[in-house]
Design a protein around this motif. Sequence first.
Motif, PDB file in Angstrom:
ATOM      1  N   LEU A   1       0.803  -1.209   0.000  1.00  0.00           N
ATOM      2  CA  LEU A   1       0.000   0.000   0.000  1.00  0.00           C
ATOM      3  C   LEU A   1       0.836   1.259   0.000  1.00  0.00           C
ATOM      4  CD1 LEU A   1      -2.830   1.237   0.196  1.00  0.00           C
ATOM      5  CD2 LEU A   1      -2.590   1.165   2.670  1.00  0.00           C
ATOM      6  N   ALA A   2       0.607   2.110  -0.987  1.00  0.00           N
ATOM      7  CA  ALA A   2       1.029   3.500  -0.914  1.00  0.00           C
ATOM      8  C   ALA A   2      -0.232   4.218  -0.480  1.00  0.00           C
ATOM      9  CB  ALA A   2       1.485   4.003  -2.270  1.00  0.00           C
TER      10      ALA A   2
ATOM     11  N   VAL B   1      -3.712   5.094   0.819  1.00  0.00           N
ATOM     12  CA  VAL B   1      -4.943   5.305   0.062  1.00  0.00           C
ATOM     13  C   VAL B   1      -5.654   6.507   0.652  1.00  0.00           C
ATOM     14  CG1 VAL B   1      -7.131   4.294  -0.623  1.00  0.00           C
ATOM     15  CG2 VAL B   1      -5.120   2.862  -0.440  1.00  0.00           C
TER      16      VAL B   1
ATOM     17  N   ASP C   1      -4.656  10.247  -3.627  1.00  0.00           N
ATOM     18  CA  ASP C   1      -4.246   9.172  -4.515  1.00  0.00           C
ATOM     19  C   ASP C   1      -5.217   8.955  -5.656  1.00  0.00           C
ATOM     20  OD1 ASP C   1      -1.912   8.424  -3.173  1.00  0.00           O
ATOM     21  OD2 ASP C   1      -3.059   7.274  -1.703  1.00  0.00           O
TER      22      ASP C   1
ATOM     23  N   THR D   1      -0.265  -0.396  -7.735  1.00  0.00           N
ATOM     24  CA  THR D   1      -0.132   1.050  -7.850  1.00  0.00           C
ATOM     25  C   THR D   1      -1.189   1.776  -7.011  1.00  0.00           C
ATOM     26  OG1 THR D   1      -1.641   1.209  -9.719  1.00  0.00           O
ATOM     27  CG2 THR D   1       0.686   0.742 -10.216  1.00  0.00           C
ATOM     28  N   PRO D   2      -0.998   3.068  -6.752  1.00  0.00           N
ATOM     29  CA  PRO D   2      -2.044   3.833  -6.068  1.00  0.00           C
ATOM     30  C   PRO D   2      -3.382   3.762  -6.788  1.00  0.00           C
ATOM     31  CG  PRO D   2       0.003   5.067  -6.038  1.00  0.00           C
ATOM     32  CD  PRO D   2       0.243   3.854  -6.910  1.00  0.00           C
ATOM     33  N   GLU D   3      -3.365   3.710  -8.132  1.00  0.00           N
ATOM     34  CA  GLU D   3      -4.615   3.601  -8.881  1.00  0.00           C
ATOM     35  C   GLU D   3      -5.319   2.288  -8.542  1.00  0.00           C
ATOM     36  OE1 GLU D   3      -5.778   1.520 -11.383  1.00  0.00           O
ATOM     37  OE2 GLU D   3      -7.360   2.745 -12.249  1.00  0.00           O
TER      38      GLU D   3
ATOM     39  N   ASN E   1      -4.926   0.462  -5.798  1.00  0.00           N
ATOM     40  CA  ASN E   1      -5.366   0.490  -4.407  1.00  0.00           C
ATOM     41  C   ASN E   1      -6.612   1.355  -4.220  1.00  0.00           C
ATOM     42  OD1 ASN E   1      -3.486  -1.235  -3.077  1.00  0.00           O
ATOM     43  ND2 ASN E   1      -1.914   0.318  -3.375  1.00  0.00           N
ATOM     44  N   THR E   2      -6.724   2.436  -4.980  1.00  0.00           N
ATOM     45  CA  THR E   2      -7.905   3.287  -4.902  1.00  0.00           C
ATOM     46  C   THR E   2      -9.142   2.519  -5.350  1.00  0.00           C
ATOM     47  OG1 THR E   2      -6.597   5.280  -5.287  1.00  0.00           O
ATOM     48  CG2 THR E   2      -8.956   5.436  -5.712  1.00  0.00           C
TER      49      THR E   2
END
Length: 391
Positions: free
Chosen positions: A22-23, A25, A29, A242-244, A246-247
Amino acid sequence: MSIIKRVAVLGAAAALLASPVLAAVTAADTPASATTGASVNVSAPPSPAEAEAAAKETAARLAAQHIVDVPVSFTVRNTNGSKTGCRTSGGTQRISGHLTAPASVLSGGKRAVTLYQHGIAAGEWYWRLDVPGYHYAEELAKRGHASVTIDRLGYGASDRPDGFDTCIGAEADIAHQIVQQLRTGSYALEGKPAEGPETAQGFDTVTLAGQSNGGQVAQIEAYSFGGIDGLMIMDWTDRGLTPEANTRFFSALQSCMAGGQPSREPSDPSGYVYYDLGPDQFRRGNFHDTEERVMDAAAPHQNRHPCGDMSSQLDSVFTDLEHLGSVKVPVLLVYGDEDARVTGGAAHQRLFTGAQTELVTIPGAGHYATMARSAPATFDRIDTWLDARGL
């Protein structure tokens, strides 16, 4: 939602916050496209009549090339004997799919097959897109390989139980059960092929492959059960989401916390959710340098997935990190270098410390690497890897 189901989902949320993938969330993001209203070009999907015509064209093309393409089914138990802990119903279920292979392979001496696991936002259709040059199972058959593609439990034509009554470990357990049935020939042919054997045949060699979180399913099977001769991981890494991605994951998880939705029709079992909210997100997140006709053919197949698969996924990452080094069979890892959802293929490769590995990076390809314009090169690389190992 029952207390048990709610605990499972809340556990996934806790795992998300603590996970090495996780970067953070946060609202920051959220992709720019989701906040600015930017969109991709979306043309009209094929009509039912056009889709039916495309399927008939595929069938005729396969027959002309002496490729057997027959429906198959597997009777399995929705159990979890894998190394990653998550709950299941334990019930008997039916998994539907297809066997696609050159007729000569099925009638030959030593038979080899690859079992394919699709990703969380896909289905068997991912491997069977009715667009010439992009039907994965056809392209591998043209290169001499047999494929079994399935709808995983909770998807498409396979049984769809309550979405909280299965999990990522169960998907791996079911994959292992199917591997065993492919070896013994104890699965069912649901049609009579124009060429080749009229009864189910056993295979001497079985490779397991998975795309996106189907790659996680495949690797869990490999270190939990074994019984395979090769492993292919496509567009999946445990620590490179990626953050995408995880979002999208966290948004879908919130829907699961509210109980999810019916799998398809209002009367269907509940506990299902879309990973992408609408065709714009689906196209933006999965495709790069892809022909419009390919996206048009794929977009109508966007489907909901079981909440149990997702709520158990991130906790299973920790199990993966502990056990991937125990995999001993050859491993091929395939990634698009423009993947909006997965990065870090080389780092993931290094986790397989006990296996002979090969990393393939596809220039210009997105998360659905086999649907990019560079797809023929991808098919050739997979063909070469399988041939070199007798798989």
